[in-house]
Design a protein around this motif. Structure first.
Motif, mmCIF file in Angstrom:
data_model
loop_
_atom_site.group_PDB
_atom_site.id
_atom_site.type_symbol
_atom_site.label_atom_id
_atom_site.label_comp_id
_atom_site.label_asym_id
_atom_site.label_seq_id
_atom_site.Cartn_x
_atom_site.Cartn_y
_atom_site.Cartn_z
ATOM 1 N N LYS A 126 0.876 -1.175 0.000
ATOM 2 C CA LYS A 126 0.000 0.000 0.000
ATOM 3 C C LYS A 126 0.906 1.214 0.000
ATOM 4 O O LYS A 126 1.876 1.267 0.763
ATOM 5 C CB LYS A 126 -0.873 -0.063 1.252
ATOM 6 C CG LYS A 126 -1.389 1.243 1.787
ATOM 7 C CD LYS A 126 -2.430 0.972 2.857
ATOM 8 C CE LYS A 126 -2.325 1.930 4.013
ATOM 9 N NZ LYS A 126 -3.279 1.615 5.092
ATOM 10 N N LYS A 132 1.079 5.510 0.188
ATOM 11 C CA LYS A 132 0.331 6.704 0.562
ATOM 12 C C LYS A 132 0.353 7.684 -0.610
ATOM 13 O O LYS A 132 1.389 7.855 -1.267
ATOM 14 C CB LYS A 132 0.992 7.352 1.781
ATOM 15 C CG LYS A 132 0.937 6.487 3.034
ATOM 16 C CD LYS A 132 -0.448 6.490 3.636
ATOM 17 C CE LYS A 132 -0.484 5.746 4.962
ATOM 18 N NZ LYS A 132 -1.838 5.735 5.543
ATOM 19 N N ASP A 137 -3.543 4.724 -0.349
ATOM 20 C CA ASP A 137 -4.270 5.269 0.802
ATOM 21 C C ASP A 137 -4.083 6.783 0.809
ATOM 22 O O ASP A 137 -2.953 7.275 0.859
ATOM 23 C CB ASP A 137 -3.715 4.648 2.098
ATOM 24 C CG ASP A 137 -4.491 5.075 3.343
ATOM 25 O OD1 ASP A 137 -5.459 5.854 3.226
ATOM 26 O OD2 ASP A 137 -4.128 4.613 4.448
ATOM 27 N N ASN A 166 -5.757 8.935 3.050
ATOM 28 C CA ASN A 166 -6.050 9.557 4.345
ATOM 29 C C ASN A 166 -6.864 10.851 4.184
ATOM 30 O O ASN A 166 -6.496 11.902 4.720
ATOM 31 C CB ASN A 166 -4.763 9.814 5.140
ATOM 32 C CG ASN A 166 -4.125 8.528 5.641
ATOM 33 O OD1 ASN A 166 -3.094 8.101 5.120
ATOM 34 N ND2 ASN A 166 -4.734 7.870 6.608
ATOM 35 N N GLU A 225 -7.979 3.558 -0.619
ATOM 36 C CA GLU A 225 -8.382 3.691 0.794
ATOM 37 C C GLU A 225 -8.646 5.147 1.156
ATOM 38 O O GLU A 225 -7.825 6.028 0.876
ATOM 39 C CB GLU A 225 -7.261 3.108 1.666
ATOM 40 C CG GLU A 225 -7.580 3.082 3.156
ATOM 41 C CD GLU A 225 -6.484 2.382 3.970
ATOM 42 O OE1 GLU A 225 -5.643 1.667 3.388
ATOM 43 O OE2 GLU A 225 -6.474 2.571 5.189
ATOM 44 N N ASP A 237 -11.537 3.665 5.908
ATOM 45 C CA ASP A 237 -10.717 3.542 7.123
ATOM 46 C C ASP A 237 -11.279 4.544 8.137
ATOM 47 O O ASP A 237 -12.182 4.203 8.917
ATOM 48 C CB ASP A 237 -9.240 3.822 6.745
ATOM 49 C CG ASP A 237 -8.284 3.891 7.930
ATOM 50 O OD1 ASP A 237 -8.734 3.831 9.073
ATOM 51 O OD2 ASP A 237 -7.060 4.026 7.711
ATOM 52 N N GLU A 238 -10.826 5.800 8.075
ATOM 53 C CA GLU A 238 -11.227 6.823 9.053
ATOM 54 C C GLU A 238 -12.747 6.960 9.215
ATOM 55 O O GLU A 238 -13.228 7.312 10.305
ATOM 56 C CB GLU A 238 -10.651 8.193 8.654
ATOM 57 C CG GLU A 238 -9.162 8.386 8.895
ATOM 58 C CD GLU A 238 -8.293 7.984 7.700
ATOM 59 O OE1 GLU A 238 -8.648 7.032 6.975
ATOM 60 O OE2 GLU A 238 -7.245 8.627 7.503
#
Ligand SMILES: O=C(O)CCC(=O)c1ccccc1C(=O)O
Ligand SMILES: [Mg+2]
Length: 368
Positions: free
Chosen positions: A162, A164, A189, A191, A214, A239-240
């Motif tokens: 994965k 970022k 991901d 975020n 993600e 996720d979050e």
């Protein structure tokens, strides 16, 4: 069981390399360790995974300690607890603060597993004997460095990578990885770094055969995630956005995601993590276990949880040596050919390494 003493330790783990995400860079991991003693002398361990700053969720190391000291520990101390599932009911008058709740609930699960003479994995209903794991790679200074880092992880056996991403550091990065390693099981991901205004970029990512994207959009926006999922074929992994069972139920109902990443701390403990796992299983939503740069205690809890059957996709629980020069458990978590063996010994299946823990402890407080 009845808890008669709880020790909270603030420790600081030096990291082999800084970890960079769209929200900031982590240089050393500070965390709280929870050591809970029951009246018969059984000791259970938990880890509070919140970072020192509130970028990932609103919790911080200091807020978790405040919640533990002023609310959660007073609720649990000297109370008769028949089963760890009762902990979330006891905490139900306290809103959110999931990582604080999970840290002490994890220690109660550890005691329960020991007192019922089984591994934590078995106590949770997990049957897998080994779990498949991947790695999460932070934002790197250049594409060349990123590719070298990825190749090194592949040599160690990790089977899924994965990376970022953030605006301005996305399609080009994925294209570079794909052109060098076309068949790599790869995901990204964000975020929460994007909005629907970035639809163009997110649709471009759709062309690279990613396992999933993600948390591209805002933490609290399952509506926009549903809109986005309607416009891209790559599954969205939340996720979050998933802080509890009800969040998962609503996201599934809206079609906001195709996959859910479960983190024990983010959802308030192992009981809630298991409920979300079961819900996803009923709805054919595969899950995997996310990570919070855990030290050994948190890692051990993640491994036990991942032994449940719907943890179909490789998680972020890398081996201890991925982040740490020296982990706080013995033996350390070892990855062989991309797999971790789920310990069969009672409790979490690893022992706290008190020498290392004492060395890393910045402060400590005993509650009775
Ligand atoms: O290796 C790990 O523990 C997971 C690393 C990771 O991706 C991560 C690390 C810190 C905060 C958030 C995340 C995330 O999954 O979003
Ligand atoms: Mg994530």
């Amino acid at each position: 069981m009845k808890l008669k003493e709880i020790i909270v330790r603030h420790i600081k783990m030096p990291m082999k390399a800084p970890f960079a995400t769209s929200f900031g860079t982590i240089h050393d991991k500070e965390l709280l360790l929870i050591e809970a003693k029951d009246q018969s002398g059984t000791i259970g361990w938990g880890e509070a995974v919140a970072f020192v700053a509130p970028w990932y969720t609103e919790e911080t190391l200091k807020t978790t300690w405040h919640m533990l000291e002023d609310f959660l520990i007073p609720i649990l101390l000297h109370k008769e607890i028949g089963h760890p599932d009762e902990v979330s009911t006891l905490f139900s008058s306290i809103r959110r603060n999931c990582m604080a709740k999970a840290s002490i609930e994890g220690a109660v699960w550890d005691i329960y597993a020991q007192q019922t003479n089984q591994s934590l994995a078995r106590a949770l209903g997990g049957k897998k004997e080994r779990i498949e794991v991947g790695v999460s790679v932070g934002i790197q200074p250049s594409k060349e460095v990123l590719l070298t880092v990825i190749q090194n992880h592949l040599k160690k056996g990790y089977k899924r990578v994965k990376v970022k991403i953030k605006p301005g550091h996305d399609v080009e990065v994925v294209r570079a990885i794909r052109s060098e390693i076309p068949d790599l099981p790869l995901m990204v991901d964000a975020n929460s770094a994007y909005s629907l205004n970035d639809l163009d970029v997110l649709q471009q990512l759709d062309a690279y055969n990613l396992l999933m994207i993600e948390q591209p959009l805002a933490v609290d926006d399952i509506v926009d995630h549903a809109k986005l999922q309607g416009k891209i074929t790559t599954p969205i992994c939340l996720d979050e956005s998933i802080a509890c069972y009800e969040d998962a139920r609503k996201a599934i109902e809206l079609g906001s995601c195709g996959v859910i990443n479960i983190k024990i701390g983010r959802v308030g403990g192992l009981t809630e993590a298991k409920r979300i796992h079961d819900l996803c299983k009923e709805n054919n939503i595969p899950v995997w276990c996310g990570g919070m740069l855990e030290a050994g205690i948190g890692r051990a809890h993640n491994i036990a949880l991942t032994s449940l059957s719907n943890f179909i996709l490789p998680g972020d629980t890398a081996g201890s040596s991925h982040y740490w020069y020296e982990d706080i458990i013995f033996p350390e978590v070892i990855v062989e050919d991309g797999y971790i063996s789920v310990p069969q010994a009672i409790g979490i299946g690893y022992s706290p390494n008190m020498k290392v823990i004492e060395k890393l402890t910045l402060s400590k407080k005993v509650y009775q």
